[in-house]
Design an enzyme around this catalytic site. Structure first.
Site, PDB file in Angstrom:
ATOM      1  N   GLU A 191       9.223   1.790  11.073  1.00  0.00           N
ATOM      2  CA  GLU A 191      10.280   2.781  10.856  1.00  0.00           C
ATOM      3  C   GLU A 191       9.583   4.127  10.820  1.00  0.00           C
ATOM      4  O   GLU A 191       8.898   4.463   9.859  1.00  0.00           O
ATOM      5  CB  GLU A 191      11.026   2.479   9.557  1.00  0.00           C
ATOM      6  N   CYS A 211      13.161  10.966   7.069  1.00  0.00           N
ATOM      7  CA  CYS A 211      13.056  10.632   8.487  1.00  0.00           C
ATOM      8  C   CYS A 211      14.387  10.793   9.203  1.00  0.00           C
ATOM      9  O   CYS A 211      14.412  11.076  10.403  1.00  0.00           O
ATOM     10  CB  CYS A 211      12.536   9.207   8.651  1.00  0.00           C
ATOM     11  N   GLU A 250       9.026  16.675  14.722  1.00  0.00           N
ATOM     12  CA  GLU A 250       9.541  16.438  13.377  1.00  0.00           C
ATOM     13  C   GLU A 250       8.843  17.382  12.396  1.00  0.00           C
ATOM     14  O   GLU A 250       7.618  17.386  12.287  1.00  0.00           O
ATOM     15  CB  GLU A 250       9.302  14.985  12.963  1.00  0.00           C
ATOM     16  N   LYS A 281       0.850  -1.186   0.000  1.00  0.00           N
ATOM     17  CA  LYS A 281       0.000   0.000   0.000  1.00  0.00           C
ATOM     18  C   LYS A 281       0.888   1.239   0.000  1.00  0.00           C
ATOM     19  O   LYS A 281       1.482   1.599   1.016  1.00  0.00           O
ATOM     20  CB  LYS A 281      -0.925   0.047   1.220  1.00  0.00           C
TER      21      LYS A 281
END
Length: 502
Positions: free
Chosen positions: A257, A291, A392, A182
């Protein structure tokens, strides 16, 4: 459209469901070119019914002896053919991914090469990874064997689709599983191109599906469905936490992750040009949409003013431009909505008392007006406890902070819920070793940044996730381990005594 002999037409909007191309029955998804806002493709995403069908057909295909009984080296041949297909279509994949994400062609070409290498690597691991005869501690020979899990789901992010897709699909197929991929709704086209290559490589029908769709409908279905044996997810931390709760309810293994707020540390003895280039690359390549972006910069106080001044000057010389321009270093953000999120982070930092050293806005000029561009931004004057240093941003925004000594920078670096990566810039290897071992992160880079090898495990700790991908262990993550005992004596179990011979 042709570029030389390469077909640059985008995928036509159909899903790849269990080896068949068809229109989805779910909500509409639109892929937009971030450079100018034009529409790449509008497609119907997968519905829950599409997902159910894909899972059922995947389960049957995975259990078919024609696949299940393939020897490891025979499965490896499929992975090698997929790698060859990616390499043969590298220019087309690069073009599609740049249209889908706004990344520069230089970067997407490197990601396509990485994806081919990932499939080739896991094929080689299949050829060379042995099962074990374990140490005898009784009258039986004991073996540890590994078997596929069944149907696994791979949920990938929008920022580096072809590399992220390969990182999950290659080991899952290598392990003998069926895979349902996906991709993110903002960048569905690259995964559909991968489906074409996997299909042309001769992957058995039903074994692989690509289902773009909403996380609420398709993502939840994949996580909750009883026939999904494992989920590998790369994405936001909050989504990962919710996924982990659902997985725990069905006792399903997952790898997550997730996000990061990675520190980059520059000591006074660092090679300055090397450190400057590494810091720039660590935060502003991929337009900060990574990331592992080095978004918190700690500079030793004795060189802080000089280093930051040079960093600001170098940042202002970076080329912001169109992703198809070979000179471009900083391309547009993925979507106009995401640019607004990045701008909101900067606005909040300024409210908190940050000093804007450069950037903090969209670039001027007609060439940028229709795209989702944002200038590389550096902010100073905030404590490590400020929101900008905790959250973040996922954009080209760097917070710079001074530090006094090793103990201070270790404490500040670790004072964060994330633990994904860290960069260290020093000529002193013993110092790099001490500090790197003390930093809570899954990856440490010393005098470099954002370097990757498929043979080195990758993952994070804390809010950055659980589990590791890549490396030889990355194949075992998609397999069940089984202990097998074989008696060597031929005698009945002593406990039964004379009962069986009377």
């Amino acid at each position: 459209m042709k570029d030389g002999n390469v077909n640059m037409d985008l995928p036509d909007g159909r899903l790849f469901l269990a080896g068949e191309w068809r229109a989805g029955a779910g909500a509409e998804i639109t892929s937009v070119f971030p450079a100018d806002g034009t529409v790449n493709c509008t497609l119907k995403g997968a519905s829950a019914a599409d997902g159910e069908e894909a899972i059922a057909r995947a389960k049957a295909a995975q259990a078919d002896p024609a696949w299940l009984d393939l020897k490891p080296h025979e499965r490896a041949r499929l992975l090698y053919r997929i790698a060859d297909g990616i390499e043969a279509n590298a220019a087309r994949i690069s073009h599609i991914q740049s249209r889908d994400t706004g990344k520069t062609l230089r970067e997407t070409a490197a990601l396509a090469a990485s994806a081919a290498g990932t499939f080739r690597y896991f094929g080689a691991v299949l050829e060379t990874m042995d099962e074990e005869v374990t140490t005898r501690r009784g009258p039986a020979m004991t073996l540890s064997v590994y078997e596929p899990m069944g149907v696994v789901a791979a949920i990938t992010p929008w920022n580096s689709p072809i590399a992220s897709d390969a990182q999950k699909v290659a080991p899952a197929l290598a392990a003998g599983n069926a895979v349902i991929l996906k991709p993110a709704s903002w960048s569905p086209l690259t995964a559909l191109e991968l489906a074409r290559i996997v299909d042309e490589a001769g992957c058995p029908k039903g074994l692989f599906s690509v289902l773009p769709g909403s996380g609420r409908e398709i993502g939840n279905l994949l996580v909750e469905h009883p026939d999904i044996a494992r989920v590998s997810f790369t994405g936001g931390t909050e989504t990962g936490r919710a996924l982990a709760v659902k997985a725990a309810q069905k006792l399903m293994p997952v790898s997550l992750e997730l996000g990061g707020k990675s520190p980059t540390i520059v000591f006074a003895d660092a090679y300055m040009e090397q450190a400057l280039a590494g810091v720039l690359f660590g935060i502003f390549s991929s337009t900060g949409q990574s990331c592992i972006a080095g978004s918190r910069l700690f500079v030793e106080r004795s060189i802080y003013d000089d280093f930051v001044a040079r960093l600001v000057a170098a940042t202002e010389r970076l080329v912001v431009g169109h992703p198809f321009d070979a000179a471009t270093q900083v391309a547009p953000l993925i979507h106009a909505d995401h640019r607004e999120e990045v701008a909101a982070h900067v606005a909040r930092a300024l409210e908190d008392g940050a000093e804007l050293l450069t950037g903090g806005r969209a670039p001027d000029g007609d060439a940028f007006a229709a795209g989702s561009y944002y200038l590389p931004t550096i902010l100073a004057g905030l404590p490590n406890t400020a929101r900008l240093c905790r959250e973040e941003v996922f954009g080209p925004v760097l917070a710079v902070l001074p530090f006094e000594d090793e103990a201070d920078v270790i404490a500040q670096s670790n004072d964060n819920e994330y633990g994904l990566a860290c960069g260290l810039w020093t000529r002193d290897f013993p110092r790099a070793w001490r500090v790197g071992r003390a930093i809570q992160a899954g990856t440490i880079w010393h005098n470099t940044y954002k370097q990757f090898s498929v043979s080195a495990p990758f993952g994070g700790d804390g809010a950055s996730g659980i589990g590791r991908e890549k490396g030889r262990q990355g194949l075992r993550a998609y397999m069940r381990q089984k202990s097998f005992y074989t008696d060597l004596t031929g005698a009945p179990v002593p406990w039964a005594g004379d009962a069986v011979t009377a």
